[in-house]
Design an enzyme around this catalytic site. Structure first.
Site, PDB file in Angstrom:
ATOM      1  CE1 TYR A 137       1.575   2.458   8.436  1.00 40.99           C
ATOM      2  CE2 TYR A 137       0.505   4.101   9.827  1.00 40.99           C
ATOM      3  CZ  TYR A 137       0.566   3.396   8.654  1.00 40.99           C
ATOM      4  OH  TYR A 137      -0.368   3.631   7.675  1.00 40.99           O
ATOM      5  CG  HIS A 159      -6.064   3.082   6.912  1.00 49.06           C
ATOM      6  ND1 HIS A 159      -6.608   1.944   6.367  1.00 49.06           N
ATOM      7  CD2 HIS A 159      -7.018   3.631   7.709  1.00 49.06           C
ATOM      8  CE1 HIS A 159      -7.851   1.796   6.826  1.00 49.06           C
ATOM      9  NE2 HIS A 159      -8.125   2.803   7.632  1.00 49.06           N
ATOM     10  NE  ARG A 162      -1.706   1.795   3.570  1.00 52.56           N
ATOM     11  CZ  ARG A 162      -1.583   1.601   4.882  1.00 52.56           C
ATOM     12  NH1 ARG A 162      -2.260   0.656   5.491  1.00 52.56           N
ATOM     13  NH2 ARG A 162      -0.767   2.357   5.590  1.00 52.56           N
TER      14      ARG A 162
END
Lengths: 349, 332
Positions: free
Chosen positions: A262, A253, A249
């Site tokens: 992260y 998100h 990805r």
């Protein structure tokens, strides 16, 4: 870990950058065209969130090889069960782009007629759609209809109980379902190592008696091949399959996420070097399967799609508050009808 | 007319519904060869085959999720949850999809699913076999919640639930499974959402449903000794709620006690009491009272009779309905 027919290969199935020669040029170009559309759609939808015209958009940038391959492999009579990250796949399946973003725009929870496109609503609660896919496939099989159902799910979703129950049910009933896990490395912020200690997510298949297939999810040709094989097997009564497509990805998100908290920039930069779209383009050009005119045409079509989304989102009417009550029940109970009258009478509406 | 137990009435309702509509499919644990742990599906697998009466893996969420997909394909699934507390794993499918799919898709995907749940206590069941879970379901928009208390209604309301185009949580009172009665398979399928006055009275209204109906009728019989002539109203359907019948009764009697087996705090009785208050305030001689199970986890078998409302607790509540405000002398 290989050796059993239900186990996946150690290395993901890959066709690009291999010695594979049996490549259908026309199919490859169609995959490219779809990926260009999906990428442009991801970019446009993300831009619309920044302008406040979409409430939220979970981008699938970096995962377009799966969207392209899946939608090309599905037959008209098959069904697609998407997750909230699969709007681009829904559009490639033929759903109107404005209807496809209804949930994300916030004027309603869902925008298209599922039966008309054979595309279920985007599933927000993780893995719940996999059980629906099994039920629909089971019903179709009972009716003697030769169709297959493809359920998309993410790596995080495989930790949910419903995923386990659905794959098990499909296996027990030999339902014509293909479960395709898009392993993009993260469930929002939590890496795969905190979702599963299995050698691969495809290895989970053997626990249910379902063949597991591991495929390079950034290789549209490979994904298409394994999905096509699994769907064909399902339509012929061969039962369900579990496919893990390893991808990444590239975007956060959603637009509300801060992925720098992260994951390292170097990791994302490395993932961009494996971006499935330039990778396919390079591969096809090297083989003389893609020319400038085709690339231009794909780009023009993608810009047209983006323009449709931009322009028509501006035109859409505001939702009617009375709709809150219209479809809750087939037969509206009196207490709900009473509340509808209250709302209709409110001056501020 | 046919006569036997509530289990037989439910069994015939399922069989008749399946014979009437090939879209009706049964799904659940042990419902095939065994005929269900309460035998409600006895003989149906033999009669209709395993494709329509399907034993599933032990996976309540998956079973209900499958039912959603089957409904999407035009079927009319009837799911059996083996016991009240075993339905909890399916709650996400119920609340997030069964209840919302029609609304989400503006009517394109109706969910004509019936979820049969044997519920409540009184049968000596060990933990997790005696919950009254109706409040969770009644609180969830998009669901209908039906709870029969008579053998005739077990047949008629189950037929109505299966024919409904909305999802119905059908709560079968376990303690009444072996109650005997009669039903008429040839009678028209009753509408959902109509309460019934089971006993006419003038002093106060007991409003109840499910396993507490016989207890309320017994309480009304006992109350005669104290000079009270109690009316008993049975809801039959929690959603839709029959405000008209309940309010008509309470306006006539001027007093009401709501009785259910489930715990009282934030329970369905609170909704009933509030609705009576909103509609009957000027007719009420006393506040609406509730008699319910205690706000404790359902007790073990040897203690359950202390938890379930009985005649004594109901009459104690009736006695608290401020009879001193009556012009006449209170009964001594």
């Amino acid at each position: 870990m290989t050796g059993h027919p239900l186990l996946p290969t150690d290395a993901p199935v890959s066709l690009l950058d291999t010695a594979e020669t049996a490549i259908d040029g026309e199919l490859a170009v169609e995959l490219y065209r779809r990926m260009v559309l999906a990428r442009r759609f991801n970019r446009q939808a993300t831009a619309l969130t920044l302008q406040g015209r979409l409430s939220v958009y979970p981008s699938s940038a970096g995962q377009e090889a799966v969207a392209a391959a899946v939608t090309l492999a599905l037959a008209e009579e098959d069904w697609l069960f998407p997750t909230y990250r699969d709007t681009a796949a829904v559009v490639l399946r033929g759903v109107d782009p404005v209807q496809a973003v209804t949930l994300l725009r916030g004027d309603w929870h869902h925008g298209w007629d599922p039966g008309a496109h054979r595309v279920a609503p985007l599933a927000t609660p993780l893995a719940t759609q996999t059980a629906h896919a099994v039920g629909l496939a089971h019903a179709a099989a009972l009716a003697g209809d030769d169709l297959a159902v493809l359920a998309l799910i993410g790596d995080g979703g495989t930790s949910e109980g419903d995923f386990h129950e659905a794959v098990n049910l499909a296996a027990v009933f030999r339902s014509p379902v293909v479960f395709l896990v898009q392993n993009n490395g993260y469930a929002i912020s939590v890496p795969l190592s905190r979702q599963s200690a299995a050698p691969s997510l495809a290895h989970k298949g053997i626990g249910y008696g379902v063949p597991g297939v591991l495929v390079d999810g950034n290789d549209a040709l490979a994904v298409h091949r394994v999905v096509d094989e699994a769907l064909t097997r399902a339509r012929r009564g061969g039962g369900p399959s579990l496919i893990e497509a390893r991808t990444y990805r590239i975007d956060p998100h959603t637009n509300a996420d801060d992925a720098t908290r992260y994951r390292a920039d170097e990791e994302v930069a490395e993932a961009r070097r494996r971006d499935p779209l330039p990778r396919l383009e390079r591969h096809l050009r090297e083989r003389g399967l893609l020319d400038d005119a085709t690339v231009r045409a794909a780009s023009v079509a993608a810009e047209a799609l983006a323009a449709v989304l931009r322009d028509r989102l501006a035109d859409e009417p505001r939702p009617d508050p009375a709709d809150l009550f219209t479809h809750v029940y087939a037969t509206t109970p009196p207490h709900v009808a009473e509340q509808r009258r209250v709302l209709t009478g409110e001056a501020g509406r | 007319m046919t006569g036997a137990t509530m289990v037989h009435a439910l069994n015939q309702a399922l069989g008749d519904a399946m014979a009437a509509d090939p879209a009706v499919h049964l799904l659940g644990e042990d419902i095939g060869t065994l005929g269900g742990v309460f035998r409600v599906t006895d003989g149906l697998a033999g009669r209709f085959g395993g494709d329509r009466v399907t034993d599933t893996p032990v996976a309540e969420s998956g079973i209900l999720g499958m039912a959603v997909g089957m409904a999407m394909y035009g079927l009319r699934p009837v799911v059996e949850m083996q016991f009240d507390a075993f339905a909890y794993p399916a709650f996400e499918q119920l609340a997030s999809h069964v209840a919302k799919m029609r609304n989400r898709t503006r009517g394109a995907l109706p969910m004509p699913i019936t979820i049969r749940i044997p519920y409540g206590g009184g049968i000596g069941g060990v933990e997790h076999h005696s919950d009254s879970s109706e409040a969770y379901y009644a609180h969830t928009p998009g669901l209908l919640v039906v709870a029969p208390a008579t053998v005739a209604d077990a047949y008629g309301l189950l037929r109505a639930a299966i024919e409904a185009d909305d999802p119905v949580v059908f709560l079968e009172p376990k303690v009444l499974y072996w109650a005997k009665g009669q039903w008429d398979p040839a009678a028209p399928v009753p509408p959902l959402g109509r309460a019934a006055v089971r006993r006419r009275g003038t002093s106060a209204s007991l409003v109840t449903y499910g396993p507490m109906l016989p207890v309320c009728l017994a309480a009304a019989d006992s109350a005669r000794q104290s000079g009270w002539d109690l009316e008993v109203v049975e809801l039959r359907s929690l959603v839709p709620f029959d405000d008209e019948t309940v309010a008509e009764s309470v306006r006539r009697t001027g007093r009401a006690v709501v009785v259910h087996e489930a715990s009282g705090f934030a329970g369905f009785g609170a909704e009933v009491a509030a609705r009576i208050g909103e509609r009957c305030f000027h007719y009420l001689e006393a506040p609406v009272l509730r008699v319910t199970g205690f706000d404790v986890p359902y007790p073990p078998p040897l203690l359950e009779h202390h938890h379930r409302p009985g005649v004594e607790r109901i009459l104690a509540a009736v006695a608290r309905l401020q009879w001193e405000s009556e012009w006449r002398e209170p009964a001594r």
